[in-house]
Scaffold this motif. Structure first.
Motif, PDB file in Angstrom:
ATOM      1  N   LYS A  27       0.976  -0.863   0.083  1.00 37.89           N
ATOM      2  CA  LYS A  27      -0.088  -0.043  -0.041  1.00 37.89           C
ATOM      3  C   LYS A  27       0.610   1.269  -0.247  1.00 37.89           C
ATOM      4  CE  LYS A  27      -4.890   1.614   0.493  1.00 37.89           C
ATOM      5  NZ  LYS A  27      -5.286   1.206   0.009  1.00 37.89           N
ATOM      6  N   GLY A  28       0.736   1.712  -1.266  1.00 38.11           N
ATOM      7  CA  GLY A  28       1.351   3.382  -1.343  1.00 38.11           C
ATOM      8  C   GLY A  28       1.319   4.251  -0.465  1.00 38.11           C
ATOM      9  N   SER A  29       1.858   5.655  -1.209  1.00 33.22           N
ATOM     10  CA  SER A  29       2.164   6.900  -0.155  1.00 33.22           C
ATOM     11  C   SER A  29       1.365   8.012  -0.907  1.00 33.22           C
ATOM     12  CB  SER A  29       2.640   7.271   1.090  1.00 33.22           C
ATOM     13  OG  SER A  29       3.546   7.021   0.209  1.00 33.22           O
ATOM     14  N   ASN A  30       0.756   9.307  -1.087  1.00 35.27           N
ATOM     15  CA  ASN A  30       1.086  10.564  -1.612  1.00 35.27           C
ATOM     16  C   ASN A  30       1.975  11.272  -0.682  1.00 35.27           C
ATOM     17  OD1 ASN A  30       0.516  13.003  -2.441  1.00 35.27           O
ATOM     18  ND2 ASN A  30      -1.869  12.404  -2.944  1.00 35.27           N
TER      19      ASN A  30
ATOM     20  N   GLY B  24       2.936  14.608  -2.116  1.00 34.38           N
ATOM     21  CA  GLY B  24       2.740  16.076  -2.097  1.00 34.38           C
ATOM     22  C   GLY B  24       2.466  15.638  -4.362  1.00 34.38           C
ATOM     23  N   GLY B  25       1.093  14.536  -3.656  1.00 28.55           N
ATOM     24  CA  GLY B  25       1.179  14.222  -5.315  1.00 28.55           C
ATOM     25  C   GLY B  25       2.361  13.323  -6.244  1.00 28.55           C
ATOM     26  N   ILE B  26       2.862  12.091  -5.463  1.00 34.23           N
ATOM     27  CA  ILE B  26       4.115  12.216  -5.962  1.00 34.23           C
ATOM     28  C   ILE B  26       3.249  10.396  -5.270  1.00 34.23           C
ATOM     29  CG2 ILE B  26       6.373  11.150  -6.551  1.00 34.23           C
ATOM     30  CD1 ILE B  26       5.784  13.085  -8.129  1.00 34.23           C
ATOM     31  N   TYR B  27       3.019   9.241  -6.208  1.00 33.86           N
ATOM     32  CA  TYR B  27       2.907   8.046  -5.137  1.00 33.86           C
ATOM     33  C   TYR B  27       4.225   7.406  -4.494  1.00 33.86           C
ATOM     34  CZ  TYR B  27       1.096   2.949  -4.692  1.00 33.86           C
ATOM     35  OH  TYR B  27       0.502   2.240  -4.091  1.00 33.86           O
ATOM     36  N   LYS B  28       4.164   7.018  -3.704  1.00 35.83           N
ATOM     37  CA  LYS B  28       5.533   6.078  -3.382  1.00 35.83           C
ATOM     38  C   LYS B  28       5.060   4.645  -2.730  1.00 35.83           C
ATOM     39  CE  LYS B  28       7.931  10.292  -2.038  1.00 35.83           C
ATOM     40  NZ  LYS B  28       8.582   9.843  -2.492  1.00 35.83           N
ATOM     41  N   SER B  29       6.043   3.337  -3.675  1.00 40.71           N
ATOM     42  CA  SER B  29       5.994   2.391  -2.847  1.00 40.71           C
ATOM     43  C   SER B  29       7.488   2.522  -1.874  1.00 40.71           C
ATOM     44  CB  SER B  29       5.808   1.514  -4.285  1.00 40.71           C
ATOM     45  OG  SER B  29       4.902   1.451  -4.566  1.00 40.71           O
ATOM     46  N   VAL B  30       6.818   1.594  -0.866  1.00 46.07           N
ATOM     47  CA  VAL B  30       8.665   1.057   0.262  1.00 46.07           C
ATOM     48  C   VAL B  30       8.344   0.037   0.083  1.00 46.07           C
ATOM     49  CG1 VAL B  30       9.822   2.119   1.963  1.00 46.07           C
ATOM     50  CG2 VAL B  30       8.260   3.784   0.689  1.00 46.07           C
ATOM     51  N   PHE B  31       9.933  -0.515   0.779  1.00 46.25           N
ATOM     52  CA  PHE B  31       9.922  -1.725   0.670  1.00 46.25           C
ATOM     53  C   PHE B  31      10.864  -1.354   2.010  1.00 46.25           C
ATOM     54  CE2 PHE B  31       8.041  -2.765  -3.175  1.00 46.25           C
ATOM     55  CZ  PHE B  31       7.274  -3.776  -3.126  1.00 46.25           C
ATOM     56  N   ALA B  32      11.682  -2.511   3.089  1.00 51.17           N
ATOM     57  CA  ALA B  32      12.359  -2.045   3.766  1.00 51.17           C
ATOM     58  C   ALA B  32      13.357  -3.989   3.864  1.00 51.17           C
ATOM     59  CB  ALA B  32      12.477  -1.740   5.141  1.00 51.17           C
ATOM     60  N   ARG B  33      14.567  -3.995   4.378  1.00 50.44           N
ATOM     61  CA  ARG B  33      14.903  -4.760   4.471  1.00 50.44           C
ATOM     62  C   ARG B  33      15.309  -5.436   5.573  1.00 50.44           C
ATOM     63  NH1 ARG B  33      18.297  -6.344   0.249  1.00 50.44           N
ATOM     64  NH2 ARG B  33      19.450  -8.198   1.786  1.00 50.44           N
ATOM     65  N   ARG B  34      14.350  -6.939   5.181  1.00 52.29           N
ATOM     66  CA  ARG B  34      13.954  -7.711   6.645  1.00 52.29           C
ATOM     67  C   ARG B  34      15.519  -8.215   7.326  1.00 52.29           C
ATOM     68  NH1 ARG B  34      10.963 -12.018   6.528  1.00 52.29           N
ATOM     69  NH2 ARG B  34      10.982 -11.888   4.407  1.00 52.29           N
TER      70      ARG B  34
ATOM     71  N   ARG C  35      -2.110   5.985   5.370  1.00 53.65           N
ATOM     72  CA  ARG C  35      -3.155   6.956   4.676  1.00 53.65           C
ATOM     73  C   ARG C  35      -3.569   6.708   3.755  1.00 53.65           C
ATOM     74  NH1 ARG C  35      -0.880  13.072   6.888  1.00 53.65           N
ATOM     75  NH2 ARG C  35      -0.716  12.083   9.001  1.00 53.65           N
ATOM     76  N   ASP C  36      -4.662   6.780   3.253  1.00 57.61           N
ATOM     77  CA  ASP C  36      -5.193   7.335   0.967  1.00 57.61           C
ATOM     78  C   ASP C  36      -4.600   8.051   0.547  1.00 57.61           C
ATOM     79  OD1 ASP C  36      -6.555   6.792  -0.684  1.00 57.61           O
ATOM     80  OD2 ASP C  36      -8.188   7.070   0.057  1.00 57.61           O
ATOM     81  N   PRO C  37      -3.565   7.383  -0.734  1.00 54.89           N
ATOM     82  CA  PRO C  37      -2.612   7.680  -1.596  1.00 54.89           C
ATOM     83  C   PRO C  37      -4.016   8.094  -2.644  1.00 54.89           C
ATOM     84  CG  PRO C  37      -2.490   5.070  -1.866  1.00 54.89           C
ATOM     85  CD  PRO C  37      -3.738   5.409  -0.699  1.00 54.89           C
TER      86      PRO C  37
END
Length: 350
Positions: free
Chosen positions: A227-230, A232-242, A347-349
């Motif tokens: 589930k990504g985020s908004n 400033g109008g940019i859609y972001k997808s994030v993954f973190a090292r385990r 939050r809703d992206p």
């Protein structure tokens, strides 16, 4: 820090090829920190997946100093020294960003917005040995670069990497990764502020509601499994090292300095400009690069952001312009080659 901040419901763990714990991203998640780029809020890894547990506040089982909980109030003097407020992430580090919306950068015909690839970030961490770490990356115009480096080194803040996150672009912009460690958080903040003042970074501004993102967000999320985020109008997808990351005897808070973050800037008609980076260990690098190229994604850089982290991390920055869901389909197989967990937005992206 490559990148910015982070902002509802969890996707199912089964949507991701390898088993992953659910994570929740803090409202103040950054970039890209991409670096610090992007910072993220994670659950602690489970013993079942074989990942060592990392304690908070008392050192780990190997004698490494660990982050101790703090509140925004604990960083009041740091905020004063920086000239702007920040936020705490999981009460384990204090994050401040410095968007470079003064820069008007064009890359391959695309007007680059601050959320896509322009912005500076810094994170402060208090440790169980009463020391303080500051990490981040500064987005610097070429005519500002040498003065910024001088200001950092004059104040005991190391420059750990210097590179670009974009292919050919005008004006030239550089990303300067920083690392400072000591027992005086305010002194570190003052040194950082001197460096920031060597740039034309604008003063802090009130943050309003971001504009709606004109992309197929459900389609992107179905492919990416997060589930990504908004931002400033940019859609972001994030993954973190385990796995836990140790830097100079310090356990980094999970999600700080060890994330893969992908930014989609809407261009109209469902198309997007894609910028971001992968965080990888050495054995993952070549397979990730080959997979990205097979998907038509252009590679910008392959490098380190730090000097002493264990395991050693390598980052590849990328660029592409295409239908946003198609870009997600090109990214996902490469994500599945790395030992990461998805960072789900609160939050809703849209």
């Amino acid at each position: 820090m490559s990148g910015d901040s982070q902002q509802e419901s969890d996707t199912q763990d089964t949507a991701v090829a390898r088993p992953r714990r659910r994570l929740v991203v803090a409202a103040a998640l950054a970039p890209v920190l991409a670096g610090v780029g992007t910072v993220a809020t994670l659950t602690e890894p489970s013993k079942a997946d074989g990942t060592p547990q990392v304690k908070s506040g008392g050192g780990d089982d190997h004698g490494h100093a660990t982050p101790v909980p703090t509140t925004v109030a604990d960083w009041k003097q740091v905020a004063k020294a920086l000239g702007r407020s920040g936020s705490t992430v999981r009460n384990l580090f204090y994050h401040t960003r410095f968007p470079r919306d003064d820069l008007k950068v064009i890359s391959h015909g695309v007007k680059v917005t601050p959320g896509l690839a322009l912005g500076s970030h810094a994170a402060f961490v208090r440790y169980s040995d009463d020391s303080v770490l500051v990490m981040g990356d500064l987005n610097v115009a070429e005519d500002e670069l040498q003065q910024v480096i001088d200001a950092l080194t004059d104040h005991g803040i190391a420059v750990t990497a210097l590179h670009k996150h974009l292919l050919a672009h005008e004006p030239d912009v550089w990303w300067t990764h920083i690392h400072g460690h000591g027992h005086d958080a305010v002194a570190l903040a003052r040194g950082l502020k001197v460096a920031i003042d060597r740039t034309k970074s604008p003063p802090a501004k009130p943050v309003g509601r971001p504009p709606r993102i004109a992309l197929d967000i459900p389609g992107i999320e179905a492919v990416m499994g997060v589930k990504g985020s908004n931002d400033g109008g940019i859609y972001k997808s994030v993954f973190a090292r385990r796995e836990p990351i140790i830097d100079g005897g310090l356990v980094l808070p999970q999600g700080l300095g060890a994330t893969s973050a992908f930014n989609f800037q809407p261009l109209g008609g469902g198309r997007a400009a894609l910028n971001g980076d992968f965080a990888m260990i050495a054995d993952e690098v070549q397979d990730v690069l080959k997979t990205l190229r097979r998907g038509g994604i252009e590679l910008v850089e392959v490098h380190n952001h730090g000097l002493t982290e264990e395991p050693r991390l390598f980052f590849t920055h990328l660029w592409a312009v295409d239908d946003a869901v198609k870009l997600a389909r090109a990214l996902r197989p490469a994500v599945d080659l790395t030992n990461v967990v998805p960072v789900n937005s609160e939050r809703d992206p849209g």
